[in-house]
Enzyme design. Structure first.
Site: not given
Lengths: 395, 395
Positions: B71, B239, B327
């Site tokens: 996010g 990727t 966080c």
């Protein structure tokens, strides 16, 4: 139908055991490693252990590793993050002509904010001459980025020499290397190389997709690109993808262990292919360096046929290969790497890359050597260029 | 010891069945979805299917979804990518005071390249008043970013009203919303919201870590931040992490299906906790909005005690909760969200967040309601502030 997978550079399977190491962090130990409570503890410990293995693979300290989600992200972080952090010192960057799109596009973006780039050429084998790097240095140069090995032609670059010569002339210039194609497949030591930053990716050495890292030498300033929380020492925000990182850690541990044996085995298989293919089919030439090349890598240009047609025909026979770096394989551009090496546009379109994986056997190479000639023959029959060539030859 | 996990906002377990959907892409179908050969085909098909499920969850078209690794990355891509793409039109950005660090740090970085930011305030419940957004619009404004719901206080913002009023006054201004805490947990429809971009994350609705996406309305210009290959329409290189994306797809499919029932069930459990905790312990107050809040979210400030001490004590009793957004949970700062809501510094330090997961049972809430009072009592005995309070009260 038995399938023979020779497209390591696009994707590799997980090494045996890697999945089982990842599994608990998907199934049960789902905690956030940043949490204060016990449910984050297993994740935090596993992250630390993975960081040890990943850093050890390249001779770095654990604190010098920043986990990212791809080699591409690591390259973007290195190029933009280092250049931006050095902006007050200068605005000039040196990169080679055969860098990955992530490096070349990152420098193009930096040009919009006042940076200047010099593209250093390569020779016909895709080798960068350290003298060409040194001569391009300016007093404004802050960053040099040269890859460790090229995934399209397999050539290993003289990074150690380049770093030594750059630092001798301009000690303050930082050197980054994109080691995605090399790390975990050839021995690499960041101290011996002397680089300030090195990008590498877990899947290249049989770790999971979504795992990669940037080595950043202790004390090197970096402007974060994905900003957010305190993860990775504030240098890369976002909840850690614990399972992917754990998988990369285990793959790094296994790669270090397997390295000596694997080098010998892969090199022998590679050379069997490099020697065999031009004997099996005329007008096939090796691209890249015959001597200084990745042990799992054999790349060719096949005259008078297109890479895409060969890939599809080989696929039909059960063989997976590639013609380009995976990032552009569904696009129709001709390889900038081959053009930089001086190949003409037509020849470059006949590019074919076989990249071996750990489970590749001699029998697989022999199967390819048998299967390939009729593929080329059939395609060449449809090629007006080949008809002209035969006429010229009086055949 | 039985553990009760009430830290959804830090990490959530995979929904039943998600792991099994991911598994083949770790174990056998390891191909690169960009490959031309068959070994990439299973991955390419799974990627397309996941994109359908993920876009359907928020009422978007598949082509409007850009997969990212977190996010945080989606927020960085939205804020920087949209602002940079609009730079010629103007240089002013509006964000709320309670946005996630990834949004607030991204705008700070943009300020270094000439952007200006207005921080829109929130009320005591953490609500943004659409009028405050509209009044802050300038002719140079190019981007507004207001979150759908806040993970620290659970408040759901009036994004639909904000978009409507912003677009009525300034149709050219883009609106982004960070919906990480909301998507998959409350019904969201990008058309009804009217937003141009929306960030969301797989783990928030029981998908894997490392999976997230940015919804970008068709035709909206964006400057890529991770540059490289042609993945995600050239808007995000690297990727694809196929297993993670497949996991997010399955989680999105399951979340959409479970939504109505889950909303009812979670809301009841949440309210049991919101009503019970202030009854069980004096001087505890709910933070955020009592009415407009996330169904899985109950957050409090507990007077005279620190959040960290409470977390560790609860952990000792087998209960996982958090005091901050994940966080920053290992950092010692006080929540910018609570300060923006007008709480004083001391009270903000007593922040405690219980975020329920799908398997949370009424018995878990009751266990917490029993376990919590002695924890607070013990900690308050060590608190000089509490001793003073008791004296004042004549107790």
């Amino acid at each position: 139908m038995k399938r023979i997978y020779l497209d390591h550079i696009a994707a590799a399977p997980l090494a045996p055991g890697v999945f089982e190491k990842m599994r608990p962090f998907l199934e049960t130990d789902f905690g956030n490693p940043q949490s204060l409570h016990s449910d984050g503890q297993a994740a935090a410990e596993a992250l630390a252990a993975a960081r040890e293995h990943v850093s050890a693979l390249i001779g770095a300290d654990p604190g010098e590793v920043i986990f990212t989600a791809s080699g591409t992200e690591a390259n973007n972080l290195a190029i933009k993050g280092l250049a931006q952090a050095q902006r007050a010192k200068g605005n000039h960057i040196l990169v080679s002509a055969i860098e990955h799109a992530s490096v070349l596009n990152a420098v193009k973006t930096l040009e919009k904010s006042g940076f200047q780039t010099t593209i250093v050429p390569v020779d016909g084998e895709g080798r960068i001459d350290p003298a060409d790097v040194v001569v391009a240095l300016r007093k404004e140069t802050v960053l040099v980025s040269v890859m460790t090995a090229n995934s399209e032609v397999g050539t290993i670059e003289p990074v150690e020499d380049i770093v030594r010569e750059v630092k001798a002339k301009a000690p303050g210039v930082l050197v980054h290397t994109d080691a995605v194609a090399a790390a975990g497949n050839v021995p690499l030591d960041v101290r011996a190389l002397g680089v300030d930053a090195l990008s590498f990716s877990g899947n290249a050495f049989y770790g999971p997709k979504g795992s990669a890292a940037l080595f950043l030498k202790k004390g090197t300033k970096l402007v974060p690109q994905i900003e957010g929380g305190i993860q990775e020492g504030g240098r890369r925000g976002g909840t850690e993808d614990v399972a992917a990182i754990v998988g990369m850690g285990e793959a790094a541990r296994l790669a270090a262990k397997a390295m000596p044996d694997r080098l010998v085995r892969m090199t022998a298989l590679r050379d069997r292919l490099i020697e065999g293919l031009p004997r099996a089919v005329e007008r096939v030439r090796l691209t890249g360096s015959p001597g200084r090349r990745l042990p799992y890598h054999a790349s060719f240009c096949v005259e008078f046929v297109g890479g895409e047609a060969m890939l599809l025909s080989l696929d039909f026979k059960g063989i997976a290969a590639s013609s380009f770096s995976a990032c552009t394989s569904k696009s129709l551009k001709v390889s900038h790497v081959l053009l930089a090496m001086g190949l003409d546009h037509t020849l470059a379109q006949g590019s074919l890359i076989f990249s071996l994986i750990d489970s590749t056997a001699a029998a697989d190479i022999d199967f390819l050597l048998d299967a390939f000639p009729p593929v080329v023959e059939r395609l060449r029959k449809m090629s007006p260029l080949y008809t002209d060539f035969l006429k010229e030859q009086g055949r």
